[in-house]
Design a protein around this motif. Sequence first.
Motif, short mmCIF file in Angstrom:
data_model
loop_
_atom_site.label_atom_id
_atom_site.label_comp_id
_atom_site.label_asym_id
_atom_site.label_seq_id
_atom_site.Cartn_x
_atom_site.Cartn_y
_atom_site.Cartn_z
N PHE A 1 93.18 86.58 88.15
CA PHE A 1 92.64 85.29 87.78
C PHE A 1 91.11 85.27 87.87
N ASN A 2 90.57 85.96 88.86
CA ASN A 2 89.11 86.04 88.94
C ASN A 2 88.54 86.70 87.70
N ASN A 3 89.23 87.78 87.24
CA ASN A 3 88.78 88.44 86.01
C ASN A 3 88.91 87.52 84.80
N LEU A 4 90.07 86.81 84.73
CA LEU A 4 90.29 85.91 83.61
C LEU A 4 89.29 84.76 83.60
N LEU A 5 89.01 84.20 84.80
CA LEU A 5 88.04 83.10 84.88
C LEU A 5 86.65 83.57 84.49
N THR A 6 86.34 84.80 84.85
CA THR A 6 85.04 85.37 84.45
C THR A 6 84.94 85.42 82.93
N SER A 7 86.03 85.86 82.31
CA SER A 7 86.03 85.93 80.84
C SER A 7 85.95 84.55 80.22
N VAL A 8 86.69 83.58 80.77
CA VAL A 8 86.66 82.21 80.23
C VAL A 8 85.26 81.61 80.37
N THR A 9 84.69 81.76 81.56
CA THR A 9 83.35 81.20 81.79
C THR A 9 82.33 81.83 80.84
N GLY A 10 82.41 83.15 80.72
CA GLY A 10 81.46 83.84 79.84
C GLY A 10 81.59 83.40 78.40
N ASN A 11 82.83 83.34 77.90
CA ASN A 11 83.04 82.93 76.51
C ASN A 11 82.66 81.47 76.29
N ALA A 12 82.94 80.61 77.30
CA ALA A 12 82.59 79.19 77.16
C ALA A 12 81.06 79.02 77.09
N GLU A 13 80.33 79.70 77.96
CA GLU A 13 78.86 79.60 77.94
C GLU A 13 78.29 80.16 76.65
N LEU A 14 78.89 81.28 76.19
CA LEU A 14 78.42 81.86 74.94
C LEU A 14 78.70 80.93 73.76
N ALA A 15 79.86 80.27 73.75
CA ALA A 15 80.18 79.33 72.68
C ALA A 15 79.23 78.14 72.71
N GLU A 16 78.93 77.65 73.91
CA GLU A 16 77.99 76.53 74.04
C GLU A 16 76.61 76.91 73.50
N TYR A 17 76.18 78.13 73.83
CA TYR A 17 74.86 78.61 73.36
C TYR A 17 74.85 78.72 71.84
N LYS A 18 75.91 79.30 71.27
CA LYS A 18 75.98 79.44 69.82
C LYS A 18 76.02 78.09 69.12
N ALA A 19 76.76 77.13 69.69
CA ALA A 19 76.86 75.81 69.07
C ALA A 19 75.50 75.12 69.04
N GLU A 20 74.75 75.27 70.11
CA GLU A 20 73.41 74.66 70.16
C GLU A 20 72.50 75.26 69.10
N ASN A 21 72.77 76.50 68.73
CA ASN A 21 71.93 77.18 67.74
C ASN A 21 72.58 77.22 66.36
N GLY A 22 73.64 76.40 66.18
CA GLY A 22 74.26 76.28 64.88
C GLY A 22 75.05 77.50 64.44
N GLN A 23 75.47 78.34 65.39
CA GLN A 23 76.23 79.54 65.06
C GLN A 23 77.74 79.26 65.17
N ASP A 24 78.56 80.13 64.51
CA ASP A 24 80.02 79.98 64.52
C ASP A 24 80.57 80.37 65.90
N VAL A 25 81.44 79.53 66.46
CA VAL A 25 81.97 79.78 67.82
C VAL A 25 83.47 80.08 67.79
N HIS A 26 84.08 80.29 66.64
CA HIS A 26 85.52 80.50 66.57
C HIS A 26 85.97 81.74 67.34
N GLU A 27 85.17 82.78 67.28
CA GLU A 27 85.57 84.02 67.97
C GLU A 27 85.70 83.79 69.47
N GLU A 28 84.71 83.07 70.06
CA GLU A 28 84.74 82.80 71.49
C GLU A 28 85.92 81.88 71.85
#
Length: 725
Positions: free
Chosen positions: A366-393
């Motif tokens: 779960f620690n590994n999975l939460l790390t992946s979720v947190t990383g993908n969520a932050e990356l999606a938030e960053y991409k959304a702010e910059n108008g990039q596609d977030v579907h992959e995340e």
Amino acid sequence: MQGMSEAGAKSNPRLPFSRSAQGIALIYLILSVCWILLSDAFFLRFATTPRELTLIQTFKGWFFVTVTAVIVYFLVRSSLKKVRESEQQLAHQRSEVDLIIRNLPGMLYRAKASDRYPIEYASNGAERLAGRPLSQFEDKGVSLLDLVEEEDRDELLHKLERAKEYGTTFHAIHRIKRPNGGIRHVLHDGRFQKGEAGAEAWLEGLLTDITAEIESLQSLRDSEERLRAVIERSSDAIYIFQGDQFVLANPRFLEMYGYSADEFYTPGFNFLQMVAPEDRELVQRLQGEFEKTTSVPTSVTVFCLRKDGTRIQVEGSISVVDWDGKPAILAILRDVTQTRKMEKLMSESQRLESVGRLAGGVAHDFNNLLTSVTGNAELAEYKAENGQDVHEELREIRKIVGIASSLTHRLLTFSRQQPTEAKPVSLNDLMSDIVILVQRLIGPNIRLEMDLAENIGNVMADGAEMEQVLINLAVNARDAMARSGGALTIRTREVTLTEETTTLSTIKLKPGHYVLLQVEDTGEGMTTAVRERIFEPFFTTKDQDHGTGFGLATVYGIVSQAGGGIHVESIVNEGSVFTIYLPSLEPEAVAKGIPENESGILDSEVSVLLVDDDETVRKMLVKSMSAYGIHSEAASDGETAISALEKRESPVDLVITDVMMPGMNGMELARHLLDAYPKTKIILMSGYTSDVADEILLADPRVTFLGKPVGPKRLTQQIREILTS
């Protein structure tokens, strides 16, 4: 002794001879008379002178003497021959009588009918029976009462007096005492004989040694007493039932069921009242079978009721025995209520031990999975702010959530406590689902290899129990490889067993198609002595802190209950192979699911009420349904939901409620809604199936169970299926 007197009379040689002499005299008399009368009449006709008459008389005399002498000679000779034959016959009879008397199993005697009954004659058996030489009896120095044990004399004298008074025979059993102090038991038969006029009466009798019979009888009585003592003191309940009543019940049986002896032994006592309702049909069937045949003992396990209504679980053996010449049912029972509870606790302890180990591995995952979720969520938030596609995340987050959901589901399933439910199970799917748990359980130093054959049949088993089988075998393999690591291989195959190959399993299997589940390790292996005992409950080679001895016993029980068998091969320092055979089911058609609507939008407007005490879950589910075109309202608890429904002009089509909520829980709310709104359908949601223990509620066609976690697509698909069915 009367027979002996008759034999003595027959042995007198003068008796046949006197009868012969009388016959000869009679014959001589007849011949003389005939000769005198006939000869005179014949010869006197020829005598003309006195001289001729004298000569004729002389001739007659000599002729008569000569003829009679010859006749007498032959008569005497014949009589003497008969006498000798009679003497020989009597001698033979006398020897036979003497032989019979000598070989009598007891002592034949004759005694005077006077005080103490002095013995005048005794057979050879007197030496064997009384332990006295025959010379003592021949000297008439021994009386009958001298032989009898003093304590038995009065009773014998009483019988002798009655027999003498009434002229009847007597029978008695008493003891005789030998000079050396030994005691013999005898059967005494006799009668009094009256003497001739003026002669004294005498007593004739036969003493038969029955010491062996008495001792055998006493031994039998002692055995019966010992057996009765064993039955009375047995910790098992023992009873014998004949006809319509109990004829024997030991104290443990009375104690176990709480009845008194008077109640048990009352004719017509209904023993079925002691059997739990669900097992009465089985007991009646067994009773009917036993009444028709003398079959071998049958082992049974049933639930029973004590007099106070307490349920107990009983197991034992029932068989047919002969009781007073009639068949009866013998049962030896044992109360295993506490034993079964202890076994269940031990099994749960072993399960919890495995769950504890699994929890550590799951936490790491779960620690590994939460790390992946947190990383993908932050990356999606960053991409959304910059108008990039977030579907992959977002797809990656959804995939990770699915893995986490599967992980928690397998852990909850393995640790649940609920009745077993046999249904078609795919071992391949089961092994694939639980592989993460197994890997976490065995640790990083053991390599897990999966070798699953394609297109194998299903088996009829409880999925959770089969998972427990694999977990227990994995734990066993891990402990065998704890020092140096190794490889754990799980493989499946479909095999056909013939008459020759069915003997491979620990329990006898019938020929047929089987699915094979094999767990192989490269650990320490086992000796033959250990391998022969590994399935015994509480047997373990581990120390007290690391093993209950119930893991492999549980495996054996689950496999046997599923109609399968298990075979073990092991070589010390090379490893072990556990091979499980489960009957393969016939191929079944795969039911096709209802096709999903491509857009996910329902064809018509529906009204849904969502009830969940978790605000985040409520918001997510309301947004999900709204996105798919489903109008919904939300309530935080059961009371609020009821209040909202009462304010509506028309009832909602569907209520979705969480099961575990403070105050009125989901099941209580569901029962209320089913009564108040008969047309409203209900979905019960929970992450744990044992939360919904009301089988009657789940049997209602208006109620559906939906396991958490649940996503928008799955939720709307479930809503569609319910409202369009």
